[in-house]
Design a protein around this motif. Sequence first.
Motif, short mmCIF file in Angstrom:
data_model
loop_
_atom_site.label_atom_id
_atom_site.label_comp_id
_atom_site.label_asym_id
_atom_site.label_seq_id
_atom_site.Cartn_x
_atom_site.Cartn_y
_atom_site.Cartn_z
N PHE A 29 0.83 -1.21 0.00
CA PHE A 29 0.00 0.00 0.00
C PHE A 29 0.87 1.27 0.00
CE2 PHE A 29 -3.65 -2.68 0.69
CZ PHE A 29 -4.66 -1.98 0.05
N VAL A 47 -7.70 3.89 4.10
CA VAL A 47 -7.96 2.48 4.39
C VAL A 47 -8.71 2.45 5.71
CG1 VAL A 47 -6.93 0.24 4.94
CG2 VAL A 47 -5.99 1.64 3.09
N GLY A 80 -11.28 0.10 1.61
CA GLY A 80 -10.52 1.32 1.40
C GLY A 80 -11.04 2.09 0.20
N SER A 99 -3.96 -1.86 -7.77
CA SER A 99 -4.23 -1.87 -6.33
C SER A 99 -3.79 -3.21 -5.74
CB SER A 99 -5.73 -1.67 -6.08
OG SER A 99 -6.05 -2.12 -4.78
N SER A 101 -4.97 -4.78 -3.46
CA SER A 101 -6.12 -5.60 -3.08
C SER A 101 -6.75 -6.32 -4.27
CB SER A 101 -7.20 -4.71 -2.43
OG SER A 101 -7.81 -3.90 -3.42
#
Lengths: 129, 352
Positions: A29, A47, A80, A99, A101
């Motif tokens: 991140f 987040v 987030g 990203s 994620s």
Amino acid sequence: MRYSLLLFYPELTAEQLGPEGIAEGIRAFEDYARALDEAGVLQSAEVMQHSDATTTVHLVSGELVVQDGPFADTREQLGGTFIIDVADLDEAIAWAAKSPSATWGPVEVRPTATRYADGAWQGTPPVTV
Amino acid sequence: MAGHPAGHGLTPHDPAPDHAFVAAEHTARASYGRLLALLAASTRDLALAEDALGDAFERALRTWPVDGVPGNPEGWLMTVARNRIRDLLGSAAARTSTPLDVDVRAALVEHDAEAIPDKRLELLFACAHPAIDPAVRTPLMLQVVLGFDATRVAAAFAIDPRTMSQRLVRAKRRIRVTGIPFAIPTRADMAARLPGVLEAIYGAYSLDWLDQNERVWESIADEARWLAVLTATLLETEPEAWGLAALLTFAQSRAPARVGSPWPPLDQQDTAQWDRALIAEGEALLRRAHSFGDPLGRFQLEAAIQAVHCDRARGGTLDRDVLIRLYRGLVAIAPTVGARKALDALTAPGEP
């Protein structure tokens, strides 16, 4: 155009992730936010705490209902939000794909209709597509 | 809808429209897509561009017979349509007192009337964008690139015109609201994005196979072939785009033999009815596709299969061994029901 990147993923506990998993996530991140920032597209990045920290507030027939937990109880939770300002959807998709994620769960890419800044709404009301 | 002059006049029950008219309509369709692509690129607002261009065509129909056709008809239409967009944006701004997007204004600078750039490819990539429902890509392409009106598109898909119209309106709004760019993908993205465009064109062609007896289908098939050739030409170096152009050209070369109900299967068609010029063009397109030395993709293999069939017009016999090899290749990379069936039929016991 401004877009919100909404990151959804299954929430893992610290035990499930392990110290290395956590360290790796933090690093990923870090890199992601820095890349967005250095490209000059980042407007904000947040987040959130896990969804069990959510308090849901609703006015039902004029009465305030305050609830423990999120509104929608799904496996993947909103974790987030990144707001970016880019030229078009292709650029937004490219950033969403980067990203950290994105391998754990979906990223929703949504354009901003209007936003409040400098004392006024900038934009037009949302429309149904 | 008044916005699609290119689609006017040629109706399914029109038995024999004269050649000049068809040529004129084709020219109108070619400029329609070119102009619309350019008008919409700056605002990403296809509906607005359609309205403006429709107005420009209407004004042309009124004034050209009186004042004469201008030296640069496309430039004339472009200027009128651009002014119209400016009016429409201006009045919208006045109504809502929202400040007009500066970028939009800047994008509406005077164009060079002598050199109208070709933005149709950008428009095709917008229509077949991954963020657009695959089911609406072909209809959208037929409407905005080729200028078919919603009623004809609905007829081609055997869908209620109102439903089709709603889908098209929604798709256009989605392009504008979500910010889908009118852009040719980068080299890195091309492999992921091009199949969508080729599939949508192929989808337009396959409408032809629903019913050969209606003129409208033939017309769409012909336009789809034209669009495939255009796409390959504009992209220059994409083998699969050339492959699709070759495939549709070969397939269209046999259109004269697809008569009767049901029409005769390929290997029983009278080869004298096939269009020799189109077969030669198909061969040239396929050679171009192969010239890049890439591994054969789906459309190139399908085109090669068509080439083998078309070769029967020359030698009188069908080279089954080559055909089986090509079908095996096709089933390996694109195992569609049709490809499997064809291979099974070719390799079935009892076949010569």
